[in-house]
Scaffold this motif. Structure first.
Motif, PDB file in Angstrom:
ATOM      1  N   SER A 127       0.610  -1.308  -0.080  1.00  7.66           N
ATOM      2  CA  SER A 127      -0.064   0.079   0.190  1.00  7.66           C
ATOM      3  C   SER A 127       0.600   1.388   0.386  1.00  7.66           C
ATOM      4  O   SER A 127       0.742   2.071  -1.135  1.00  7.66           O
ATOM      5  CB  SER A 127      -1.232  -0.005   1.421  1.00  7.66           C
ATOM      6  N   SER A 130       2.665   1.172  -3.244  1.00  3.83           N
ATOM      7  CA  SER A 130       1.309   2.061  -4.481  1.00  3.83           C
ATOM      8  C   SER A 130       0.739   3.514  -4.646  1.00  3.83           C
ATOM      9  O   SER A 130       0.985   4.195  -5.278  1.00  3.83           O
ATOM     10  CB  SER A 130       0.133   1.382  -4.161  1.00  3.83           C
ATOM     11  N   TRP A 178      -4.150  -4.148  10.101  1.00  2.00           N
ATOM     12  CA  TRP A 178      -4.343  -4.776   8.884  1.00  2.00           C
ATOM     13  C   TRP A 178      -4.326  -6.215   9.292  1.00  2.00           C
ATOM     14  O   TRP A 178      -3.723  -6.716  10.470  1.00  2.00           O
ATOM     15  CB  TRP A 178      -2.792  -4.544   8.022  1.00  2.00           C
ATOM     16  N   HIS A 223      -1.121   6.737   3.275  1.00  2.00           N
ATOM     17  CA  HIS A 223      -0.412   5.219   3.535  1.00  2.00           C
ATOM     18  C   HIS A 223       1.008   6.193   3.461  1.00  2.00           C
ATOM     19  O   HIS A 223       2.286   5.080   3.320  1.00  2.00           O
ATOM     20  CB  HIS A 223      -0.902   4.634   1.993  1.00  2.00           C
ATOM     21  N   PRO A 240      -7.590   1.461   5.348  1.00  2.00           N
ATOM     22  CA  PRO A 240      -6.789   0.832   5.819  1.00  2.00           C
ATOM     23  C   PRO A 240      -7.484  -0.862   4.640  1.00  2.00           C
ATOM     24  O   PRO A 240      -7.718  -1.268   5.332  1.00  2.00           O
ATOM     25  CB  PRO A 240      -5.270   0.615   6.622  1.00  2.00           C
ATOM     26  N   MET A 242      -6.156  -3.016   1.612  1.00  2.00           N
ATOM     27  CA  MET A 242      -5.722  -4.381   0.318  1.00  2.00           C
ATOM     28  C   MET A 242      -6.224  -4.027  -0.985  1.00  2.00           C
ATOM     29  O   MET A 242      -5.643  -4.180  -2.166  1.00  2.00           O
ATOM     30  CB  MET A 242      -5.023  -5.178   0.771  1.00  2.00           C
ATOM     31  N   PRO A 245      -5.155  -1.003  -3.579  1.00  2.00           N
ATOM     32  CA  PRO A 245      -4.009  -0.908  -4.029  1.00  2.00           C
ATOM     33  C   PRO A 245      -3.925  -2.285  -5.172  1.00  2.00           C
ATOM     34  O   PRO A 245      -3.382  -2.359  -6.584  1.00  2.00           O
ATOM     35  CB  PRO A 245      -2.815  -1.267  -3.147  1.00  2.00           C
TER      36      PRO A 245
END
Ligand SMILES: NC(=O)c1ccc[n+]([C@@H]2O[C@H](COP(=O)([O-])OP(=O)(O)OC[C@H]3O[C@@H](n4cnc5c(N)ncnc54)[C@H](OP(=O)(O)O)[C@@H]3O)[C@@H](O)[C@H]2O)c1
Length: 362
Positions: A127, A130, A178, A223, A240, A242, A245
């Motif tokens: 992340s 990205s 996460w 990020h 957050p 995933m 990304p």
């Protein structure tokens, strides 16, 4: 007119990133899976469900990719096992969506050279990377002053060194922001993950280490930040998740819609940043030192860390022993540059041997 499908080789399909990528692919009219891989979990049902002919459990990923001829490789394997696939995609000029940061850390110079020869796209899935990629898009490198990677700080960000001595595997696996596979979750708790990301950023964006900063940002909403020479700084924000990304990399350059909500700023949001505590989390310092020393030191850092994390997860060593083992391996590794994959594999094996040897006598 119907849009032609992008054929995706999904490596590490059974993992945390792999499963989220499947969700993104299933929701997309322009993506289809053409190859699947796992380390040990069977893939027959998944392959049948997606009509995939090419799949491999724990085998040779380069042969799988040769046979499948994908338009895009999503490398979501964990650890050094992903190196071959990263080099395959870069060398063949096939778009690489890279989650497997360990491969770029271990094989950085070989990978950058293969990328130069292949001339394809390298789209980060991490992340933070990205985010940096998006902040840099369309801007020349001379305008960049520095890059800032954010770290949640993991579950132990407020602990003292004494308290870290006795933390359990369960506590280390409980990441505050996460939800990820076990290896990266431990890496997040030790900040080795941010160390790997620092080296990954260096190779992805060609930014020298002294211009890459890491800050702790507990809510993981920002990020990354890129500072420019005119005093402006661009940040990338989002909840957050995933899938954002992953979707960005798989759909590039179209930025397809996802089910993830936009940021609700009026609900109140604190953006707090502070310097990481390198005394409690020495792996971040060790990664930076390995990166600056170059050669196969980053490879040795990664290999020793993989062995030490596995030993911690098995209950063989304590939390602080992970950094101690990596420090010892870096002190003993030869670190000389690898000119090909064979030499890199040897450097990886050497660091694993050194660390296993320490474990056996501990
Ligand atoms: N999870 C995240 O949110 C996140 C975020 C950013 C970056 N990443 C990076 O993405 C990568 C994957 O992370 P993850 O959290 O998805 O890991 P994970 O849940 O542990 O999944 C790892 C995947 O790799 C496969 N695998 C394991 N060992 C292998 C081997 N020796 N050879 C071939 N395949 C092997 C696993 O297969 P089996 O299921 O059969 O073991 C599984 O499909 C890591 O490099 C991580 O740093 C992850």
């Amino acid at each position: 007119m119907a849009t032609a499908s992008k054929r995706v080789a999904l490596l590490g399909a059974t993992g945390s990133i792999g499963r989220q990528a499947l969700e993104v692919i299933e929701a997309s009219p322009t993506l289809e899976v053409c190859a699947l891989s796992s380390g040990s979990q069977p893939l027959d049902d998944l392959a049948a469900a997606h009509g995939v002919e090419h799949f491999e459990v724990g085998g040779d990923l380069a042969s799988l990719l040769d046979a499948a001829e994908p338009d895009l490789v999503l490398n979501a394997v964990v650890g050094f096992a992903g190196v071959g696939a990263t080099l395959w995609a870069l060398e063949h000029g096939v778009t690489l969506a890279l989650a497997n940061k360990e491969s770029l850390v271990a094989a950085g110079e070989l990978a950058v050279a293969a990328w130069g020869r292949g001339g394809g796209l390298l789209l980060p899935v991490d992340s933070e990377h990205s985010a940096v990629f998006q902040c840099l898009e369309g801007r020349s490198r001379e305008t960049v002053d520095s890059v800032v990677l954010t770290a949640s700080g993991g579950p132990f960000r407020n602990r003292s060194l004494d308290e870290l001595e006795s933390v359990s595997v369960e506590e280390a696996l409980a990441h505050p922001t996460w939800s990820m596979g076990p290896k990266i979750t431990i890496d997040s708790a030790t900040l080795a993950n941010k160390g790997l990301e620092l080296i990954e950023a260096h190779f992805l964006f060609g930014v020298p280490y002294e211009r890459i900063e890491v800050v702790v940002h507990p809510t993981s909403v920002v990020h990354a930040i890129v500072r420019f020479r005119d005093g402006a700084a661009l940040a990338h924000l989002g909840y957050p998740d995933m899938r954002v990304p992953i979707s960005f990399a798989l759909g590039y350059p179209d930025r397809p819609a996802t089910p993830i909500p936009s940021l609700d700023l009026a609900a109140g949001m604190t953006l707090e940043f502070r310097a990481p505590d390198l005394g409690c989390f020495p792996l971040l310092r060790l990664a930076r030192e390995a990166g600056v020393r170059g050669g196969t030191y980053p490879c040795a850092f990664n290999a020793a860390n993989e062995v030490a994390v596995a030993a911690f997860l098995d209950g063989r060593i304590g939390f602080l022993d992970i950094a101690a083992l990596v420090e010892r391996a870096l002190a003993e590794a030869s670190g000389s540059a690898a000119t090909d994959l064979e030499e890199l594999v040897e450097a990886d094996a050497e660091a694993r041997r050194l660390t296993e040897g320490r474990l056996a006598t501990a």
